[in-house]
Write an enzyme that holds these catalytic residues in place. Structure first.
Site, PDB file in Angstrom:
ATOM      1  N   GLY A  45       0.781  -1.248   0.000  1.00  0.00           N
ATOM      2  CA  GLY A  45       0.000   0.000   0.000  1.00  0.00           C
ATOM      3  C   GLY A  45       0.804   1.285   0.000  1.00  0.00           C
ATOM      4  CG  ASP A 101      -1.368   2.006   3.072  1.00  0.00           C
ATOM      5  OD1 ASP A 101      -1.128   1.672   4.257  1.00  0.00           O
ATOM      6  OD2 ASP A 101      -1.906   1.212   2.260  1.00  0.00           O
ATOM      7  CG  ASP A 104      -8.151   0.225   9.893  1.00  0.00           C
ATOM      8  OD1 ASP A 104      -8.981   1.076  10.242  1.00  0.00           O
ATOM      9  OD2 ASP A 104      -8.481  -0.922   9.553  1.00  0.00           O
ATOM     10  CE  LYS A 132     -10.079   3.554   7.387  1.00  0.00           C
ATOM     11  NZ  LYS A 132     -10.587   2.220   6.952  1.00  0.00           N
ATOM     12  CG  PHE A 153     -12.450  -0.195   2.799  1.00  0.00           C
ATOM     13  CD1 PHE A 153     -11.693  -0.895   3.722  1.00  0.00           C
ATOM     14  CD2 PHE A 153     -12.161  -0.342   1.455  1.00  0.00           C
ATOM     15  CE1 PHE A 153     -10.658  -1.734   3.309  1.00  0.00           C
ATOM     16  CE2 PHE A 153     -11.137  -1.177   1.031  1.00  0.00           C
ATOM     17  CZ  PHE A 153     -10.389  -1.868   1.965  1.00  0.00           C
ATOM     18  CB  VAL A 154     -10.125   5.350   1.635  1.00  0.00           C
ATOM     19  CG1 VAL A 154     -11.090   6.276   2.340  1.00  0.00           C
ATOM     20  CG2 VAL A 154      -8.952   4.997   2.561  1.00  0.00           C
ATOM     21  CG  ASP A 160      -5.602  -3.543  -1.866  1.00  0.00           C
ATOM     22  OD1 ASP A 160      -5.116  -3.114  -0.798  1.00  0.00           O
ATOM     23  OD2 ASP A 160      -6.004  -4.720  -2.001  1.00  0.00           O
ATOM     24  NE  ARG A 166      -2.150  -2.986  -4.278  1.00  0.00           N
ATOM     25  CZ  ARG A 166      -2.219  -3.171  -2.968  1.00  0.00           C
ATOM     26  NH1 ARG A 166      -2.168  -2.140  -2.155  1.00  0.00           N
ATOM     27  NH2 ARG A 166      -2.358  -4.385  -2.461  1.00  0.00           N
TER      28      ARG A 166
HETATM   29  P1  IMP Z   1      -3.987  -1.840  10.817  1.00  0.00           P
HETATM   30  O1  IMP Z   1      -3.051  -2.905  11.301  1.00  0.00           O
HETATM   31  O2  IMP Z   1      -5.423  -2.177  11.160  1.00  0.00           O
HETATM   32  O3  IMP Z   1      -3.632  -0.454  11.255  1.00  0.00           O
HETATM   33  O4  IMP Z   1      -3.985  -1.960   9.268  1.00  0.00           O
HETATM   34  C1  IMP Z   1      -3.267  -1.183   8.459  1.00  0.00           C
HETATM   35  C2  IMP Z   1      -3.323  -1.740   7.050  1.00  0.00           C
HETATM   36  O5  IMP Z   1      -4.646  -2.187   6.672  1.00  0.00           O
HETATM   37  C3  IMP Z   1      -2.972  -0.646   6.091  1.00  0.00           C
HETATM   38  O6  IMP Z   1      -1.583  -0.598   5.899  1.00  0.00           O
HETATM   39  C4  IMP Z   1      -3.736  -1.036   4.860  1.00  0.00           C
HETATM   40  O7  IMP Z   1      -2.962  -1.936   4.089  1.00  0.00           O
HETATM   41  C5  IMP Z   1      -4.953  -1.776   5.374  1.00  0.00           C
HETATM   42  N1  IMP Z   1      -6.139  -0.856   5.428  1.00  0.00           N
HETATM   43  C6  IMP Z   1      -6.709  -0.344   6.521  1.00  0.00           C
HETATM   44  N2  IMP Z   1      -7.752   0.466   6.222  1.00  0.00           N
HETATM   45  C7  IMP Z   1      -7.836   0.451   4.875  1.00  0.00           C
HETATM   46  C8  IMP Z   1      -8.710   1.125   3.935  1.00  0.00           C
HETATM   47  O8  IMP Z   1      -9.616   1.922   4.271  1.00  0.00           O
HETATM   48  N3  IMP Z   1      -8.477   0.851   2.625  1.00  0.00           N
HETATM   49  C9  IMP Z   1      -7.482   0.017   2.189  1.00  0.00           C
HETATM   50  N4  IMP Z   1      -6.638  -0.611   3.033  1.00  0.00           N
HETATM   51  C10 IMP Z   1      -6.812  -0.398   4.364  1.00  0.00           C
HETATM   52 MG    MG Z   2      -0.641  -1.498   4.325  1.00  0.00          MG
END
Ligand code: IMP
Ligand code: MG
Length: 204
Positions: A45, A101, A104, A132, A153-154, A160, A166
């Site tokens: 990403g 990127d 979350d 986020k 969800f973006v 992606d 992407r």
């Molecule tokens: P985390 O471990 O939940 O913080 O996840 C982070 C990863 O989840 C990011 O690096 C993205 O690859 C993926 N991700 C989280 N939210 C989104 C979204 O809204 N769109 C696309 N990928 C996302």
């Molecule tokens: Mg990622």
């Protein structure tokens, strides 16, 4: 297939993204003057972001990549993250900036911070294009942040859905009917955003 037909709303236009990156690069150049930082992009990403960011950094720096993944249901709630592709080099004594990127839940970055910290870098910081905030389950210190975004969800600019979108140069939300269409995806974003503790399928 015309990607533009699938878009519901553009959240961050290309010019706004690029303008912010033109601020982040110089901020990093100023903070790391004389230090030659190692930027660690998280595959896949962060590829577009880290490559644009790199071009806005005016001091000497290096680039490496790490790929992470997580398992299905239990992963998101337990925070188990796997390294699929490790760094090419030792980070001992290096000034490392992890570039992603989007943050979350924060599980991925939390895991990477712990893992990379154990390798004795001289310093370790986080640069994330998108934050986020409402979804955060682990505290993550974000040193360089592009934008805060709502719980949507973006896709686009490296992010992606089912491996697609992407290549869009901006950050957007897809039409509701697009999410959940992917065979085998089981409506990933909806499930991703299930309340904490419920089954969550994570596809990166
Ligand atoms: P985390 O471990 O939940 O913080 O996840 C982070 C990863 O989840 C990011 O690096 C993205 O690859 C993926 N991700 C989280 N939210 C989104 C979204 O809204 N769109 C696309 N990928 C996302
Ligand atoms: Mg990622």
């Amino acid at each position: 297939m015309a990607l533009l037909d699938d878009i519901d709303e553009v959240l961050i236009p290309e010019e706004v993204l690029q303008a912010r990156i033109r601020e982040l690069g110089p901020a990093i150049s100023k903070d790391y003057n004389g230090k030659e930082p190692l930027l660690v992009g998280i595959l896949t990403g962060a590829v577009l972001f880290v490559s644009d960011l790199l071009r806005q950094i005016s001091i000497s720096c290096q680039l490496d990549f790490i790929a992470t993944s997580s398992y299905g249901a239990k992963t998101e709630s337990s925070g188990i993250v796997r390294i699929l592709k490790d760094l090419e080099q030792s980070i001992e004594g290096r000034h490392v900036i992890i570039v992603d990127d989007i943050i979350d839940t924060g599980f991925t970055m939390d895991y990477l911070l712990e893992t990379l910290k154990a390798r004795y870098p001289a310093s370790l910081k986080v640069c994330a294009l998108l934050d986020k905030v409402p979804r955060r389950l682990r505290h993550v210190p974000i040193d360089y942040r592009g934008f805060e975004i709502p719980d949507k969800f973006v896709v686009g600019y490296g992010l992606d859905y089912g491996g697609r979108y992407r290549n869009l140069p901006f950050i957007c939300v897809l039409k509701p009917e697009i999410y959940g269409q992917e065979p085998g995806m089981g409506g990933a974003p909806a499930i991703r955003h299930a309340p904490f503790g419920q089954p969550a399928r994570v596809v990166r």
